[in-house]
Design an enzyme around this catalytic site. Sequence first.
Site, PDB file in Angstrom:
ATOM      1  N   GLN A  73       0.835  -1.211   0.000  1.00 60.23           N
ATOM      2  CA  GLN A  73       0.000   0.000   0.000  1.00 60.23           C
ATOM      3  C   GLN A  73       0.871   1.264   0.000  1.00 60.23           C
ATOM      4  O   GLN A  73       0.515   2.278   0.603  1.00 60.23           O
ATOM      5  CB  GLN A  73      -0.947  -0.001   1.206  1.00 60.23           C
ATOM      6  CG  GLN A  73      -2.169  -0.886   1.040  1.00 60.23           C
ATOM      7  CD  GLN A  73      -3.081  -0.420  -0.100  1.00 60.23           C
ATOM      8  OE1 GLN A  73      -3.109   0.745  -0.477  1.00 60.23           O
ATOM      9  NE2 GLN A  73      -3.817  -1.362  -0.670  1.00 60.23           N
ATOM     10  N   SER A  74       2.000   1.211  -0.684  1.00 56.30           N
ATOM     11  CA  SER A  74       2.919   2.349  -0.691  1.00 56.30           C
ATOM     12  C   SER A  74       2.305   3.587  -1.350  1.00 56.30           C
ATOM     13  O   SER A  74       1.870   3.544  -2.506  1.00 56.30           O
ATOM     14  CB  SER A  74       4.190   1.952  -1.443  1.00 56.30           C
ATOM     15  OG  SER A  74       4.972   3.099  -1.720  1.00 56.30           O
ATOM     16  N   ASN A  75       2.306   4.692  -0.612  1.00 54.26           N
ATOM     17  CA  ASN A  75       1.881   5.975  -1.182  1.00 54.26           C
ATOM     18  C   ASN A  75       2.933   6.502  -2.138  1.00 54.26           C
ATOM     19  O   ASN A  75       2.620   7.144  -3.134  1.00 54.26           O
ATOM     20  CB  ASN A  75       1.678   7.001  -0.066  1.00 54.26           C
ATOM     21  CG  ASN A  75       0.649   6.548   0.935  1.00 54.26           C
ATOM     22  OD1 ASN A  75      -0.490   6.292   0.585  1.00 54.26           O
ATOM     23  ND2 ASN A  75       1.058   6.403   2.190  1.00 54.26           N
ATOM     24  N   CYS A  77       4.878   4.713  -4.054  1.00 51.23           N
ATOM     25  CA  CYS A  77       4.744   4.016  -5.341  1.00 51.23           C
ATOM     26  C   CYS A  77       3.550   4.549  -6.133  1.00 51.23           C
ATOM     27  O   CYS A  77       3.647   4.763  -7.341  1.00 51.23           O
ATOM     28  CB  CYS A  77       4.646   2.507  -5.122  1.00 51.23           C
ATOM     29  SG  CYS A  77       6.217   1.804  -4.572  1.00 51.23           S
TER      30      CYS A  77
END
Length: 324
Positions: A73-75, A77
């Site tokens: 859930q990387s912001n 990325c």
Amino acid sequence: MKQLPRVQLAHLPTPIEALPRLSAHLGGPALLVKRDDQTGLAFGGNKTRKLGLLCAAAQAEGADTLITAGAIQSNHCRQTAAAAARLGMGCILVLVGEPPETASANLFLDGLFGAEIHWTSKANRDNDLHAAFEETKSAGRKPFLIPYGGSNSTGAAAYAYALEELLVQDISPDWIVFASSSGGTQAGLVAGASLLGYKGRILGISVDERASILQERIAELAGETAALLADKISFSAKDILVNDEYLGKGYAIMGEPEREAIVLFAQHEGLLLDPVYTGRAAAGLIDLIRKGFLKKTDKVLFWHTGGTPALFADAYRNELSKSS
Ligand SMILES: *Cc1c(COP(=O)(O)O)cnc(C)c1O
């Protein structure tokens, strides 16, 4: 400070708002929020500022593909994928985890922006990132590697400029409090504070790392960032303010403090936080007010770093809808 080349991705300056109802509820200091959740690119967040500088460096090298890594859930990325789409570049994301049956929230957006996803494990992350870079080069493309969290001196420099932006907005809080993880945001703020003579305190609430490790990393990166922008300055780890009392059960695990912070901000101010970063930092802020560490006479600015799409990740949404 030297002006580094920048691609205009962010809507700047981001607004500053008062949080009077939350402040009254907590019986605490004057609270302000700096809305970097409103940087404008694909639901915003702190990575947009960093990417403005990093993408300019990529373009200067003639790169055609951005490659980076992060959590599922990387912001970072998600914003990198959006920046790549906006600039007509390819994007490869090396994500730690297993592909879920259906992609939600940030992962869903990564796909929508057309990013190519490589799955990896924590242990293999750096190797797989390197491998993706080499494969892309072998295929005749021109990849540009963006470090984890966008946190090298180029990315961090964006937060030295952000501190300048804050001072130009004529706000000089006693405390700046925010979520700190890969350390680029804090390193930039610290470098900026030193170069601009800002005397308030810059307190990172650690999201996933012991304070001693993060302080070392930030001191080094702040030094590199200051050198890039102006002068060589050396920072000592002990001068970097990091609180690691709010790590809970670990990275991305939402506990009761994060849940309470999300509900309080939502119900007193109509403001959204995220379960991983800003929810944890706000939980720390609330606890430090309740303990009297942050005094009633202080002016405290909570720097909102974004991340709100994660609210819609299945696990968090289900948990939060039970409890609010
Ligand atoms: C990446 C991120 C942070 C942490 O910023 P660093 O520069 O990595 O310390 C904080 N909040 C959100 C929402 C983020 O995505």
